[in-house]
Design an enzyme around this catalytic site. Structure first.
Site, short mmCIF file in Angstrom:
data_model
loop_
_atom_site.label_atom_id
_atom_site.label_comp_id
_atom_site.label_asym_id
_atom_site.label_seq_id
_atom_site.Cartn_x
_atom_site.Cartn_y
_atom_site.Cartn_z
N HIS A 272 -33.84 97.16 62.54
CA HIS A 272 -34.28 97.04 61.20
C HIS A 272 -32.59 96.13 60.55
CE1 HIS A 272 -36.87 100.19 61.17
NE2 HIS A 272 -37.36 98.90 60.11
N GLN B 221 -50.36 101.92 53.38
CA GLN B 221 -50.68 100.81 53.75
C GLN B 221 -50.98 101.74 55.76
OE1 GLN B 221 -46.61 99.06 53.69
NE2 GLN B 221 -46.40 98.85 55.89
N LYS C 286 -42.00 91.28 65.84
CA LYS C 286 -43.02 92.30 66.03
C LYS C 286 -43.66 92.91 65.79
CE LYS C 286 -41.88 97.17 66.24
NZ LYS C 286 -43.03 97.57 65.73
N GLN D 136 -48.70 91.09 60.67
CA GLN D 136 -47.83 90.95 58.97
C GLN D 136 -46.87 89.70 59.04
OE1 GLN D 136 -45.44 94.54 58.36
NE2 GLN D 136 -43.94 93.73 59.08
N SER E 79 -39.84 102.95 64.51
CA SER E 79 -39.65 104.35 64.11
C SER E 79 -40.59 104.64 64.59
CB SER E 79 -40.04 103.93 62.98
OG SER E 79 -38.95 103.13 62.50
P1 AMP Z 1 -40.89 99.41 59.13
O1 AMP Z 1 -39.41 99.53 58.98
O2 AMP Z 1 -41.69 99.34 60.30
O3 AMP Z 1 -41.85 98.92 58.42
O4 AMP Z 1 -40.14 98.04 59.39
C1 AMP Z 1 -39.55 97.24 58.88
C2 AMP Z 1 -38.76 95.60 59.31
O5 AMP Z 1 -38.37 95.48 60.69
C3 AMP Z 1 -40.54 94.76 59.40
O6 AMP Z 1 -40.09 93.56 59.28
C4 AMP Z 1 -40.52 94.96 61.09
O7 AMP Z 1 -41.15 93.90 61.75
C5 AMP Z 1 -38.70 95.01 61.51
N1 AMP Z 1 -38.24 95.75 62.27
C6 AMP Z 1 -39.17 96.40 63.42
N2 AMP Z 1 -38.44 96.98 64.52
C7 AMP Z 1 -38.04 95.80 65.00
C8 AMP Z 1 -37.62 95.64 66.45
N3 AMP Z 1 -37.91 96.36 67.11
N4 AMP Z 1 -36.91 94.19 66.29
C9 AMP Z 1 -36.58 93.34 64.81
N5 AMP Z 1 -37.05 94.06 64.00
C10 AMP Z 1 -38.03 94.77 63.48
#
Ligand code: AMP
Length: 282
Positions: A37, A61, A149, A153, A186
């Protein structure tokens, strides 16, 4: 750092920023922020006067048997991490704020939402598309940052933006990995230590598929067999090669095509996903 909790506050603040000539970068997240993030926040703050991180664990979701109620919620640490990486605002609404009684609109992006991840998590991408659109309507961003990743999406969001004529630039940033290659997520914090060390198999599967492609084979079954061989001890939902812009799965990829490898597998009871884009180069 401004912390906002309601859509009305967020819209008022965004309009004030835009009227002052600011450009707004937004980073939609579900919190439990990590270096993945952080990379999105850093990219946004390098390009925009204001960077708004939204933190919202979106109930729509998650499937009925998924981890909504136990998903990690670490708001204070998230605010600190966001500030450290240049965020100017955090938007952290409640579930009631985003889905008041009688909320009745859902966005479906077809056909992307029902294949691969969408087939294993029915309704997941409807929840994603709907909340991302609602967050955009609250944050009024100039550009929005997403991680590669969650590759499918990013395609769903891009198509939604195109189909609905939303005046927002979508930026997709590379996956941030641990030193052994495991993609930061996460959900990694659910992994017991022995599962943590075996979880790197997802990355190794992607590397094995990439090696076949780089060796000159565009045969999808060959690429996928190499990935599945690495994952044979895991409960695999899918390990596939697809055309990067449409997720079509031809039996042979053309020389010049951009291919993406996508995996989803359970490590212990934790379901992880990963992906890798292979540049053309047969
Ligand atoms: P999330 O909180 O899991 O919904 O992720 C929020 C954003 O962070 C989304 O656009 C994810 O693709 C991105 N994200 C999650 N993990 C990573 C990672 N390891 N590297 C880069 N972006 C990430």
């Amino acid at each position: 750092m401004h912390i906002l909790h309601t859509v009305a506050e967020m819209q008022t603040e965004a309009k004030r920023l835009l009227a002052g000539g600011a450009s707004i970068g937004c980073i939609p997240t579900m919190g439990a922020l990590h270096s993945g993030h952080a990379s999105l926040i850093t990219a946004s703050s390098a390009a925009h006067t204001a960077s708004v991180v939204s933190i919202f664990v979106n109930p729509t979701q998650f499937g009925a048997n998924e981890d909504y109620s136990r998903y990690p919620r670490t708001l204070q640490a998230d605010i600190a991490l966001a500030a450290d990486h240049g965020a100017t605002h955090v938007f952290a609404p409640s579930a009631e704020e985003m889905y008041p009684q009688n909320h009745g609109t859902t966005i479906t992006v077809s056909p992307l939402s029902t294949i691969l991840e969408g087939a294993y998590r029915p309704g997941h991408f409807d929840g994603v598309a709907t909340i991302v659109c609602k967050l955009f309507a609250a944050m009024l961003p100039t550009a929005a940052y997403f991680g590669s990743k969650d590759f499918q999406q990013t395609l769903v969001v891009k198509q939604m933006v195109r189909d609905l004529n939303l005046p927002i630039v979508i930026r997709v940033m590379p996956t941030v990995r641990e030193s052994d290659g495991l993609a930061l997520s996460s959900r990694n914090r659910y992994l017991a230590p022995d599962h943590r060390s075996s979880a790197v198999a997802l990355y190794h599967a992607l590397l094995a598929g990439a090696k076949i492609w780089e060796g000159g084979s565009g045969l999808r079954t060959e690429i996928e067999a190499a990935m599945l061989a690495v994952l044979r001890e895991f409960d695999v939902d899918y390990a596939v090669a697809a055309t990067a812009d449409t997720l079509e799965m031809p039996s042979v990829f053309d020389k010049g095509s951009e291919v993406v490898l996508l995996v989803a597998a359970r490590v212990g009871s934790t379901r992880l996903i990963d992906s890798m884009v292979l540049r053309s180069g047969l």
